[in-house]
Design a protein around this motif. Structure first.
Motif, PDB file in Angstrom:
ATOM      1  N   UNK A   1       0.884  -1.178   0.100  1.00  0.00           N
ATOM      2  CA  UNK A   1       0.049  -0.087   0.034  1.00  0.00           C
ATOM      3  C   UNK A   1       0.740   1.148  -0.019  1.00  0.00           C
ATOM      4  N   UNK A   2       2.115   1.189   0.860  1.00  0.00           N
ATOM      5  CA  UNK A   2       3.009   2.468   0.833  1.00  0.00           C
ATOM      6  C   UNK A   2       3.593   2.587  -0.585  1.00  0.00           C
ATOM      7  N   UNK A   3       3.971   1.644  -1.146  1.00  0.00           N
ATOM      8  CA  UNK A   3       4.811   1.691  -2.633  1.00  0.00           C
ATOM      9  C   UNK A   3       3.532   2.186  -3.584  1.00  0.00           C
ATOM     10  N   UNK A   4       2.399   1.774  -3.401  1.00  0.00           N
ATOM     11  CA  UNK A   4       1.189   2.284  -4.370  1.00  0.00           C
ATOM     12  C   UNK A   4       1.005   3.688  -4.114  1.00  0.00           C
ATOM     13  N   UNK A   5       0.982   4.043  -2.862  1.00  0.00           N
ATOM     14  CA  UNK A   5       0.679   5.297  -2.514  1.00  0.00           C
ATOM     15  C   UNK A   5       1.552   6.265  -3.063  1.00  0.00           C
ATOM     16  N   UNK A   6       2.854   6.017  -3.415  1.00  0.00           N
ATOM     17  CA  UNK A   6       3.941   7.051  -3.731  1.00  0.00           C
ATOM     18  C   UNK A   6       3.911   6.995  -5.299  1.00  0.00           C
ATOM     19  N   UNK A   7       3.203   6.504  -6.208  1.00  0.00           N
ATOM     20  CA  UNK A   7       3.027   6.605  -7.473  1.00  0.00           C
ATOM     21  C   UNK A   7       2.580   7.878  -8.068  1.00  0.00           C
ATOM     22  N   UNK A   8       1.469   8.470  -7.264  1.00  0.00           N
ATOM     23  CA  UNK A   8       1.310   9.775  -8.007  1.00  0.00           C
ATOM     24  C   UNK A   8       2.378  10.891  -7.790  1.00  0.00           C
ATOM     25  N   UNK A   9       2.933  10.909  -6.623  1.00  0.00           N
ATOM     26  CA  UNK A   9       4.001  11.979  -6.383  1.00  0.00           C
ATOM     27  C   UNK A   9       5.238  11.407  -7.356  1.00  0.00           C
ATOM     28  N   UNK A  10       5.486  10.336  -7.616  1.00  0.00           N
ATOM     29  CA  UNK A  10       6.526   9.899  -8.723  1.00  0.00           C
ATOM     30  C   UNK A  10       6.315  10.363 -10.108  1.00  0.00           C
ATOM     31  N   UNK A  11       4.892  10.153 -10.568  1.00  0.00           N
ATOM     32  CA  UNK A  11       4.634  10.742 -11.691  1.00  0.00           C
ATOM     33  C   UNK A  11       4.829  12.364 -11.735  1.00  0.00           C
ATOM     34  N   UNK A  12       4.933  12.991 -10.852  1.00  0.00           N
ATOM     35  CA  UNK A  12       5.175  14.381 -10.845  1.00  0.00           C
ATOM     36  C   UNK A  12       6.586  14.460 -10.732  1.00  0.00           C
TER      37      UNK A  12
ATOM     38  N   UNK B 236       9.495  10.348  -3.417  1.00  0.00           N
ATOM     39  CA  UNK B 236       8.571   9.325  -3.559  1.00  0.00           C
ATOM     40  C   UNK B 236       9.289   8.171  -4.173  1.00  0.00           C
ATOM     41  N   UNK B 237      10.056   8.346  -5.191  1.00  0.00           N
ATOM     42  CA  UNK B 237      10.919   7.164  -5.643  1.00  0.00           C
ATOM     43  C   UNK B 237      11.602   6.543  -4.863  1.00  0.00           C
ATOM     44  N   UNK B 238      12.314   7.353  -3.985  1.00  0.00           N
ATOM     45  CA  UNK B 238      13.255   6.454  -2.894  1.00  0.00           C
ATOM     46  C   UNK B 238      12.521   5.432  -1.890  1.00  0.00           C
ATOM     47  N   UNK B 239      11.183   6.121  -1.544  1.00  0.00           N
ATOM     48  CA  UNK B 239      10.295   5.427  -0.636  1.00  0.00           C
ATOM     49  C   UNK B 239       9.801   4.086  -1.323  1.00  0.00           C
ATOM     50  N   UNK B 240       9.166   4.535  -2.701  1.00  0.00           N
ATOM     51  CA  UNK B 240       8.567   3.416  -3.449  1.00  0.00           C
ATOM     52  C   UNK B 240       9.627   2.147  -3.692  1.00  0.00           C
TER      53      UNK B 240
END
Length: 287
Positions: free
Chosen positions: A235-246, A251-255
């Motif tokens: 769930x944490x990895x998926x939650x980082x996707x919107x910020x990664x796309x920006x 967010x990439x590091x957390x993902x």
């Protein structure tokens, strides 16, 4: 038969609590006469058998109801059929082993996509270290042009020739990026990641449900804790996707960190589940 026993027990219990006949005396009876203290504690055998509460009857009836209710409650559990048999029980470990392999594959696709995305920056940085080509299309053309002059500038030729390894590295990185682009790593990584999050969460829930269907309870331990933690990391990895796309590097590091930790926890979960698998094979039957 059980319904008849219940009705019989309820009738007995109701009879045990029938009010004494003296409580329904005529309203015209005198109420001013106070009973003697000794009369309150008198025990007439005939009256007590008809009017007083029968404690042994109440106790016996209550015990019978309690025993019957407990028996019916223990036998009232649903029949899960094939779900609580060996077939349904083995579905969880088989799926989890497959999802572990899918996790590794998804991680590799993610690293390939990251490599493809960062290669452009490496190529740009290397191109900045190349010497001025003097209008030539390539380093080889610039060297040939420098050597063809009437007065050869050997310092320039040496400088250009020293840059040949850099030019070769740029060519290799460009070919690698082209090859990675043909693999469509970005879309595959996203698709497999979504599939992993869905199936992983679904079967992380299915496992405890299957255990409860078979045993009537759960068994807290490393396997259960690792599965719960793994769902949280997904769930944490998926939650980082919107910020990664920006473009968020945080967010990439957390993902990436969440997914790497998830693979490690997944491996621990599979390892801790092997003894449980042996117990399932021991105590279940086909289908």
């Amino acid at each position: 038969m059980k319904i008849a026993l219940i009705l019989l027990s309820l009738c007995t219990l109701a009879q045990a609590f029938v009010a004494p006949k003296s409580a329904f005396a005529s309203p015209h009876a005198a109420v001013s006469t106070m009973p003697q203290p000794t009369a309150l504690f008198a025990h007439d055998d005939e009256d007590s058998s008809n009017n007083a509460l029968s404690f042994p009857s109440v106790a016996t009836t209550t015990a019978a109801l309690w025993s019957l209710t407990a028996t019916m409650a223990s036998a009232a559990g649903p029949d899960w059929g094939i779900f609580e048999g060996r077939t349904g029980s083995l579905l969880h470990p088989v799926m989890m082993a497959g999802l572990l392999a899918l996790s590794v594959s998804t991680a590799l696709l993610g690293f390939n996509w990251r490599r493809q995305r960062t290669l452009g920056d490496e190529i740009s940085a290397l191109k900045k270290t190349l010497p001025d080509l003097g209008g030539a299309k390539s380093l080889t053309d610039a060297i040939a042009a420098a050597k063809s002059e009437e007065t050869v500038n050997f310092a320039l030729v040496n400088k250009l020739e020293d840059a040949l390894p850099i030019q070769a590295e740029i060519a290799a990185l460009t070919a690698e990026r082209k090859e990675l682009a043909q693999g469509n790593n970005r879309d595959k990584h996203f698709s497999q990641g979504a599939t992993l999050a869905f199936l992983g969460t679904a079967f992380a829930i299915e496992g405890p449900l299957n255990t409860y269907a078979r045993a009537g309870k759960l068994f807290p331990g490393p396997h259960l804790y690792a599965g719960a933690g793994l769902v949280v990391l997904w769930a944490l990895a998926a939650a980082c996707v919107p910020a990664m796309q920006k473009g968020s590097d945080t967010a990439r590091t957390i993902h990436i960190g969440a997914n790497l930790a998830g693979i490690g926890m997944f491996a621990w979960q599979v390892t801790s589940g092997i003894p449980i698998l042996f117990k399932v094979l021991e105590f279940t039957k086909w289908p």
